[in-house]
Structures are given as C-alpha cells and as structure tokens.
Design a protein around this motif. Structure first.
Motif, short mmCIF file in Angstrom:
data_model
loop_
_atom_site.label_atom_id
_atom_site.label_comp_id
_atom_site.label_asym_id
_atom_site.label_seq_id
_atom_site.Cartn_x
_atom_site.Cartn_y
_atom_site.Cartn_z
N SER A 429 0.83 -1.21 0.00
CA SER A 429 0.00 0.00 0.00
C SER A 429 0.86 1.26 0.00
N PHE A 430 2.04 1.19 -0.61
CA PHE A 430 2.96 2.32 -0.64
C PHE A 430 2.21 3.58 -1.06
N PRO A 431 2.47 4.73 -0.41
CA PRO A 431 3.59 5.03 0.52
C PRO A 431 3.39 4.57 1.95
N HIS A 432 2.25 3.92 2.25
CA HIS A 432 2.09 3.35 3.60
C HIS A 432 2.94 2.08 3.68
N VAL A 433 3.88 2.05 4.61
CA VAL A 433 4.83 0.93 4.75
C VAL A 433 4.70 0.34 6.14
N THR A 434 4.71 -0.99 6.20
CA THR A 434 4.63 -1.69 7.48
C THR A 434 5.88 -2.52 7.69
N LEU A 435 6.47 -2.38 8.87
CA LEU A 435 7.67 -3.14 9.24
C LEU A 435 7.32 -4.16 10.31
N GLU A 436 7.89 -5.33 10.17
CA GLU A 436 7.81 -6.35 11.23
C GLU A 436 9.23 -6.54 11.75
N VAL A 437 9.44 -6.22 13.02
CA VAL A 437 10.79 -6.23 13.57
C VAL A 437 10.86 -7.14 14.79
N LEU A 456 12.58 4.41 16.71
CA LEU A 456 12.81 5.53 15.81
C LEU A 456 13.04 4.98 14.41
N ILE A 457 12.18 5.39 13.46
CA ILE A 457 12.31 4.96 12.07
C ILE A 457 12.78 6.15 11.24
N THR A 458 13.76 5.91 10.36
CA THR A 458 14.25 6.95 9.46
C THR A 458 14.41 6.39 8.06
N GLU A 459 14.41 7.31 7.07
CA GLU A 459 14.71 6.99 5.67
C GLU A 459 15.88 7.87 5.25
N ASN A 460 16.98 7.22 4.88
CA ASN A 460 18.18 8.00 4.56
C ASN A 460 18.53 8.96 5.69
N LYS A 461 18.36 8.46 6.91
CA LYS A 461 18.67 9.18 8.15
C LYS A 461 17.70 10.32 8.46
N ALA A 465 7.07 10.15 8.37
CA ALA A 465 5.78 10.72 8.78
C ALA A 465 4.83 9.61 9.22
N ASP A 466 3.89 9.99 10.07
CA ASP A 466 2.77 9.11 10.47
C ASP A 466 3.25 7.81 11.11
N TYR A 467 4.34 7.86 11.85
CA TYR A 467 4.84 6.65 12.51
C TYR A 467 3.84 6.15 13.55
N LYS A 468 3.67 4.83 13.62
CA LYS A 468 2.71 4.25 14.55
C LYS A 468 3.13 2.83 14.92
N LEU A 469 2.99 2.48 16.19
CA LEU A 469 3.17 1.10 16.65
C LEU A 469 1.84 0.39 16.49
N GLU A 470 1.77 -0.52 15.53
CA GLU A 470 0.51 -1.20 15.21
C GLU A 470 0.18 -2.32 16.19
N GLY A 471 1.19 -2.98 16.70
CA GLY A 471 0.92 -4.09 17.62
C GLY A 471 2.20 -4.77 18.05
N ALA A 472 2.07 -5.64 19.05
CA ALA A 472 3.21 -6.38 19.59
C ALA A 472 2.78 -7.81 19.85
N LEU A 656 5.31 -2.07 13.05
CA LEU A 656 5.36 -0.62 13.00
C LEU A 656 4.96 -0.16 11.60
N SER A 657 4.38 1.01 11.50
CA SER A 657 4.01 1.54 10.19
C SER A 657 4.39 3.01 10.09
N TYR A 658 4.53 3.49 8.85
CA TYR A 658 4.85 4.89 8.60
C TYR A 658 4.50 5.22 7.15
N THR A 659 4.58 6.49 6.81
CA THR A 659 4.35 6.94 5.44
C THR A 659 5.69 7.37 4.85
N SER A 660 6.05 6.76 3.75
CA SER A 660 7.33 7.05 3.11
C SER A 660 7.23 8.30 2.24
N SER A 661 8.34 9.01 2.15
CA SER A 661 8.43 10.20 1.30
C SER A 661 9.39 9.99 0.13
#
Length: 695
Positions: A429-437, A456-461, A465-472, A656-661
């Motif tokens: 669903s880009f730019p909505h990105v979900t990470l499983e860590v 803390l999530i970063t792109e190229n340091k 935007a819109d960072y959120k912890l979706e679940g654990a 975790l999820s966020y919106t990529s730029s």
C-alpha cells in the motif's frame, strides 16, 4: 565521443535502481568503463543483477528463504563482488538456519568495509550465540545497573516511597509494593504508571511481599495488618485471610511469601519466629520452625523459597539459611550462621536462590550452599529487599532506603546493546509501509513491553511521517500449532495416548489459531490443516502416513517449520511420540541447523511424550535450545497448560508503520529504511531496504 557519452548516460539510466541497493555501500560497483564493450558488459550485468536482486528481496519478505537464496546467488553470478548482495544472501541463509554460511558471506562484505559498525556487531552476536548451547542459562553472573525507576519524578513528587518488593509480568510491566504509601503500583517498561492500587476497603497496612500464584493470582503479605491479601492478575481484590495472634492461622508481622508445587502458601512470621502454612484457598494448615531437639529454632525468619519439595528459610538475626521439607521437618542447614549480614527476600531462580543482603545480591546453590555475588549497590546508604529476574533477562532490585527500583543487566548485554532485526516489510500500500521487527538481547531472549516511544524509524537518516506502533506479539492470546506425530514403530504402540493427546491439545486452543498435523514417517506428510475443532474426532487410523522403520525427523521438522513461517507470531511445533528416534533421523539436516532455523524464525519446539521416561538426547537438544518445554501425556494437571505455556512465551516481534516520502522510480528503486530501538541505557539498530510495487 558524443556517441560514447550517450552510451555512458544510458548505462547510468539502466543501473540507477541498482545504484541505491544499499545505504551503506551506496552503489553496485561500477568499473568506470574505458571502452564501449566494457561499459556494455557492465550495464547488462547490472541490469540482470538488479532484476534478480529485486526478486530475492521480495521472496525474502514472503518467507521463501530458499527462493531468495537462489535469486541472490544469481545476482552474485553477475556481480560477484557486490557487498550488498553478500549481505542479503547472508540474511537469507541466516533465516534458513544455515548460520555458518551466513557468517561467511557477511564476513566477506565486512572485510571490504561494508556495513559500518552494524555488520561486525551482527557477526559478533551470531557467532557468540552459536558457541552457547541450551536455553538462556541461570548460571550466576555479574550484573550492573542498566537503569532505574526513581521513587520521585522530575518535579520531586513521590511516585512511590520505600519500594519493598517487585514482581515482573510477562508483558514487560511490573508490580511494585510501596511500603510507606501502602500501595501496589503497576509500571510499564519505561517507568510510566499504569495502575495504582491501595488495597480493599481500609487499604493496605504496610505491604511487604508480592508473589504470583500458580493460578495467576497475586498474593500480598501485610506486615502491620497481620494478614495476606489475594488479588486477581489485574489487581482486583478477591479476599484476605489470617489474623493477629499466635495460634495456627494467626501471624505477627508476616513478611516474605512462597508457594509449593501443590499450591500451598508459606509465609515467614517474623513476630512468632516461625513459618505459617496455608492451603491454596487460604485455610491454615500448620506452622513450623520452632525449637526442637534437632533444631535450635528460627530467630528472625525473612526470605523463603521452595524448590524440589524443600523449603529454604533465611534468618536475618543469625545470617543462616535452613532447610525443611514441605511438612515442616527440619533437614539441616544450607548456609551456616554469619554467612549473611541481614538477609531479606530469597527467591528461586532455577536451582539457585537469589538472596538480598543489605547492599548486595547473592546467588546461592541450593545443593551446596556456595555463594556468588551477582551485584552490589555500592557504598551509598542502601537496603536491598527483593531481587527477581524479569522477562527481558534483567534482574529487578528494590532499594528500600534509596527509594529506587534498579534494572540490572549483564555487562555484556549493556555494552553490546540490543539485537534488532527488520524481518519483513510490506509495501503493498505504498507510501504506507509496514515493518515487522524482532528485538532481542545478545542471549536470544526476546525484549518485550516496548512502546511507541522506544522506536525511531528513518529513511536515509531522515525522520518519517505518520509513525505508529501497530501491535506487539507479546500481547497475542492465540497461537498456531503444528503437531508433529512420530510414526515410528516405537510410537505406534501408544495409539490411545496419541488420540488423547491430539484431542486435548486441540481442545485447549479454544478454536483459536490454526492447527496442523504432520505425520513424521520415512517421508513426512501434511495430514490436516485448519481449525482446531476439526480434529475433535481424531483417530490414529485416520493418519495417512504409514508406520515406518526409519523416520526422517529432520525433514519432518523442516516441513513443520516451513508451515509456520507466515503463521501467528506465537507458534510452536509439538512433537508427539515415544521420545525415541530411529536411524538416520537427522541425515540431511544437523541438530544445530534445525535449532537455528527454529530460533531464527521464532518457532518453539515442544516434546509431548507418550511414554514415561527421558526422551532421546537429540529431541532433548532441540527442545532445550528453543523456547519449548517437555510434557508427559498423562501428567496430573492435564495438557491444557501446553498451549497456555506456548502463548505465555515472550515474543519480541513488533509491527510498525509509517508513510514514506521516497521516490520509487515506478517501483524499480531500492528504498532504504533504518530502525533504532532503545530502552534505558541500551539500544540497537538495523538498516535494510525494500521495493515499492511496480507501476
């Protein structure tokens, strides 16, 4: 010359997506062609490598690690010295359980300067883990302070006062008894207050110790109230029992608590210089510790622990530790007088007893009485009253005088930091990105209880935007389970036990999650996959896998694990058999690779034995080197605890999820992402990347 410039320009257009393959290395290497032929060869190789690399990344995030390995190896055949490909190939081998090969590829890349400090740290941790066999050990080690929860906040207002006892929970939270303010507080892993409890009706009267009973309820002793108060797991009051006095069931200054395997409750009665015993319902049974011909009597009983049907009692006036059986008969001395200065609580940890003694915490061998100093609070005024291990591998210590709860960690954990792995990225669903860590310590223990502000999530340091912890995953209340049924001749003798085991395990799942049944024969076979209720009428005759003289248990374990790669984050393989292996049971996959495959994909292995007695060493090895346990099919308490124990296993997987730029170049560009996790004085970091959908 103009034609050459055009060709070079076209080369950079073709290879632009490859050039972003890694934030660390920057680009797939270009040789800087000096002729049309070399430029053309490099351009073609880069284009083919980029295609295979993209397919490999996608396969990896699908959990198809063997496919990913093939794709990355193809990419390397075009660009054999590209470090980012070596890194990803190592990741795929690592998740496949082939850690030795993974380390080789990572080391090649690290030798070329790739990966900064992250890759050498990953190599060090994985190598260290391979040298240590077995589950996280409780062998005594030195601990140092990793952080603390202060009794006063930044404004100088009391959060708690005179913490006397602490009780950790499986979700990373902890209960603290505040002696001076008569409160039971619940804190999260960052020290934020979740709940305050002042007791029932008249409130607590100098609460002293809190323990968790076998049924999950909390039991609290009240030193000035001369009673014990029972609460449910969420802190709601149930009842109180006991009274002031000297008769059976009465107390004068109850202090520390313990529970035996039958659910009987033991409390050190300081005023009466004895130990009072109640049944699981709170009815008084008897007391012991008085003077007799064989024993001079307890003088000032404080800490108490029960292990292997032996009751250990510390005496703060003599500095000794005594042993009794569960009926109160004196068995002798474990630690002679003056061993301790003024012992407080004593909690069992494995076969060791963790004893607080003024400003020090010791581990005492329950067999020999030998001491090991785990930690010291230094020379400042201090009175350590309780020390217990938490779910994250730390020791929580209450300092009554300093008004702090210390979080103590192994020095290696504090220096080495957290092991952070981005295991999956969903960019559909880009730019909505979900990470499983997955967050672990260096000893492979999951780190649970982290909140949104621990990441803390970063792109190229740069911040996202819109960072959120979706679940654990540690909060999950269901699991996927694969029953691995041994079809050897030895196990075929226990048909009735097998049918009982399958039905009972399935019923205890309460129709949540997915149940799979795999027959482990000469060739493993999937027998069932679906809702647990679907095997309510299971019979051994319904199995299609024939009884075999030789069982390929290694292939069966791999097949069972493959089915759980994309399952619920709390999942397990339950081996059901007589505990005996056949010849060539592990012919294709070694035990180390199998256990690594399970561990690296967060899959527990449980032994459910159809016959009494010890299982073969190979099965015990897999069980001990994962988070699983061992159970007998006709155990007194039944098999319902098998599933509940699996669900209770700590899991350090977060979503975790966020919106990529970032710009995707129509889905062709490799997009970098970095993640940092931190808690108190420890942190860890991972860097990887992904592809957006093609456009």
């Amino acid at each position: 010359m103009k034609k050459l410039r055009t060709l070079i320009a076209s080369f950079f257009v073709v290879s632009i997506t490859v050039s972003a393959l890694s934030a660390q290395s920057g680009a797939l290497k270009s040789e800087g062609a000096t002729a049309r032929s070399s430029v053309g060869a490099r351009s073609a190789a880069s284009g083919l490598a980029e295609q295979e690399f993209r397919r490999g990344v996608q396969a990896y995030y699908r959990g198809a690690f063997n496919d990913a390995i093939l794709q990355f190896e193809k990419a390397l055949s075009y660009l054999p010295e590209e470090n980012v490909l070596l890194d990803w190939l190592g990741k795929a081998y690592y998740r496949s359980g082939v850690e030795g090969t993974a380390l080789e590829h990572w080391q090649y890349a690290a030798n070329e300067g790739y990966g900064g400090l992250l890759l050498p740290n990953r190599i060090e941790i994985v190598r260290e883990r391979r040298l240590i066999s077995g589950s996280p050990t409780v062998t005594p080690v030195r601990y140092t302070e990793a952080g603390s929860y202060n009794g006063k906040n930044d404004e100088g207002i009391y959060v708690f006062n005179q913490p006397v006892s602490v009780l950790p929970n499986n979700d990373g939270t902890l209960w603290i008894l505040s002696y001076a303010t008569n409160e039971l507080l619940k804190l999260d892993v960052n020290g934020m207050i979740i709940d305050r409890n002042e007791g029932y009706f008249n409130g607590f009267d100098r609460p002293m110790d809190v323990i968790r009973l076998k049924n999950g309820n909390l039991l609290i002793s009240e030193f000035a109230g001369d009673r014990l108060s029972l609460f449910d797991a969420k802190g709601s009051f149930i009842k109180s029992f006991g009274e002031k006095g000297v008769k059976n069931g009465a107390m004068v200054g109850p202090q520390y608590l313990a529970e035996d395997s039958d659910g009987n409750i033991y409390v050190t009665d300081f005023g009466n210089s004895r130990v009072d015993v109640f049944d699981s319902e709170g009815k008084p049974l008897f007391y012991f510790g008085s003077k007799s011909d064989a024993f001079e009597g307890l003088k000032g009983p404080t800490g108490i622990a029960v292990y292997d049907n032996i009751v250990y009692v510390a005496d703060c006036l003599t500095g000794a530790v005594h042993r009794f059986d569960v009926a109160g008969n004196y068995l002798g001395i474990l630690c002679k007088p003056k061993t301790f200065k003024k012992p407080e609580s004593m909690k069992r940890w494995g076969r060791y007893l963790v004893v607080c003694d003024k400003n020090k915490v010791y581990s005492v061998d329950s067999d020999t009485g030998s001491l090991f100093e785990n930690l010291s609070s230094g020379n400042a005024p201090s009175r350590l009253t309780s020390a217990v291990p938490d779910v994250n591998g730390n020791i929580l210590v209450t300092d009554f005088t300093a008004n702090e709860v210390y979080v103590m960690a192994k020095l290696s954990e504090l220096v080495g930091g957290l092991f952070v792995q981005i295991e999956r990225i969903d960019s559909a669903s880009f730019p909505h990105v979900t990470l499983e860590v997955k967050i672990e310590n260096r000893s492979r223990q999951s780190v649970v209880g982290l909140k949104e502000n621990n990441f803390l999530i970063t792109e190229n340091k740069g911040a996202v935007a819109d960072y959120k912890l979706e679940g654990a995953a540690y909060a999950n209340d269901e699991s996927d389970i694969t029953l691995l049924i041994d079809r050897s001749r030895a196990s075929s003798l226990y048909t009735e036990a097998l049918e009982s085991a399958v039905k009972e395990v399935a019923a205890s799942m309460h129709n949540k999650g997915t149940l799979r049944i795999i027959g482990a024969g000469e060739v493993p076979l999937i027998e069932y996959e679906g809702a647990p209720s679907g095997v309510s009428n299971f019979t051994a005759k319904s199995l299609k896998t024939p009884i075999a003289q030789t069982v390929s248990l290694d292939m069966a374990v791999r097949l069972a694990a493959n089915a759980l790669i994309n399952a619920e984050k709390k999942c397990a393989i339950i081996y059901v058999g007589a505990g005996k292996i056949t010849q060539r049971a592990f012919e294709k996959y070694g035990l180390s690779d199998l256990t690594a495959y399970l561990n690296n994909n967060s899959i527990a292995f449980v032994n459910l034995l159809l016959s009494q007695g010890a299982c073969d060493n190979e099965l015990a090895f897999i069980c001990e080197n994962t988070q699983g346990g061992e159970y007998y099919v006709y155990r007194d308490s039944g098999l319902s605890e098998v599933v509940s124990d699996i669900i209770a296993l700590p899991s350090g997987i977060y979503v975790l999820s966020y919106t990529s730029s970032l710009q995707t170049d129509f889905g062709q560009r490799y997009l970098p992402v970095e993640l940092e996790a931190f808690i108190m004085n420890r942190s860890g970091r991972d860097e990887t990347g992904y592809f957006a959908p093609l456009q």
